[in-house]
Motif scaffolding. Structure first.
Motif, mmCIF file in Angstrom:
data_model
loop_
_atom_site.group_PDB
_atom_site.id
_atom_site.type_symbol
_atom_site.label_atom_id
_atom_site.label_comp_id
_atom_site.label_asym_id
_atom_site.label_seq_id
_atom_site.Cartn_x
_atom_site.Cartn_y
_atom_site.Cartn_z
ATOM 1 N N GLY A 107 0.772 -1.236 0.000
ATOM 2 C CA GLY A 107 0.000 0.000 0.000
ATOM 3 C C GLY A 107 0.800 1.280 0.000
ATOM 4 N N GLY A 108 2.101 1.208 0.088
ATOM 5 C CA GLY A 108 2.886 2.439 0.048
ATOM 6 C C GLY A 108 2.854 3.071 -1.326
ATOM 7 N N THR B 86 7.604 -0.503 3.668
ATOM 8 C CA THR B 86 7.023 0.037 2.444
ATOM 9 C C THR B 86 7.179 1.555 2.467
ATOM 10 N N LEU B 87 7.588 2.114 1.336
ATOM 11 C CA LEU B 87 7.899 3.534 1.274
ATOM 12 C C LEU B 87 6.652 4.371 1.033
ATOM 13 N N VAL B 88 6.506 5.388 1.853
ATOM 14 C CA VAL B 88 5.445 6.386 1.679
ATOM 15 C C VAL B 88 6.118 7.730 1.429
ATOM 16 N N GLY C 147 -3.576 4.155 2.352
ATOM 17 C CA GLY C 147 -3.789 3.073 3.283
ATOM 18 C C GLY C 147 -2.697 2.031 3.179
ATOM 19 N N LEU C 148 -2.235 1.547 4.308
ATOM 20 C CA LEU C 148 -1.237 0.493 4.355
ATOM 21 C C LEU C 148 -1.864 -0.767 4.947
ATOM 22 N N SER C 149 -1.432 -1.907 4.455
ATOM 23 C CA SER C 149 -1.899 -3.179 4.994
ATOM 24 C C SER C 149 -0.716 -4.083 5.270
ATOM 25 N N CYS C 150 -0.893 -4.958 6.225
ATOM 26 C CA CYS C 150 0.156 -5.902 6.590
ATOM 27 C C CYS C 150 -0.498 -7.226 6.941
#
Length: 121
Positions: free
Chosen positions: A8-9, A115-117, A19-22
């Motif tokens: 999601g990044g 993950t890069l944002v 939004g990020l998910s893991c």
């Protein structure tokens, strides 16, 4: 063994949302706390938000009111909804799981790969 895989990044303009998910791979385990941390270039990794198995949350002051953490215990996933993003939110975001308990073993802490944002001004 369990692995955490983030998604999601990406790149977003200031004021936007992301939004990020893991997801924790594997089965047969139970996770106590999950959370998100971030590390900006040249800075130390810092807490963003955590959530207990029971749903209690904790946020860094810098993201309170803008970010929301949630989790699904059945799916062993944790998500981070980021609104009103600022350039200073730019960082690599890491998923974290604490006290990952299997029937015969336990992992105190597991990290995702990050993950890069990037938030542009």
């Amino acid at each position: 063994q369990v692995q955490l895989v983030e998604s999601g990044g990406g790149l977003v303009q200031a004021g936007g949302s992301l939004g990020l998910s893991c997801a924790a791979s594997g089965s047969g385990f139970r996770i106590s706390d999950m959370g998100w941390y971030r590390q900006a270039p040249g800075k130390q990794r810092e807490l963003v938000a955590t959530i207990t198995r029971g749903g209690s949350t904790n946020y860094a002051d810098s993201v309170k009111g803008r970010f929301t953490i949630s989790r699904d215990n059945l799916k062993n996933t944790v998500s981070l909804q980021m609104n009103s993003l600022k350039p200073e939110d730019t960082a690599v975001y890491y998923c974290n799981a604490r006290d990952v308990v299997f029937p015969t073993t336990k992992y105190l802490e597991v990290w995702g790969q990050g993950t890069l944002v990037t938030v542009s001004s």
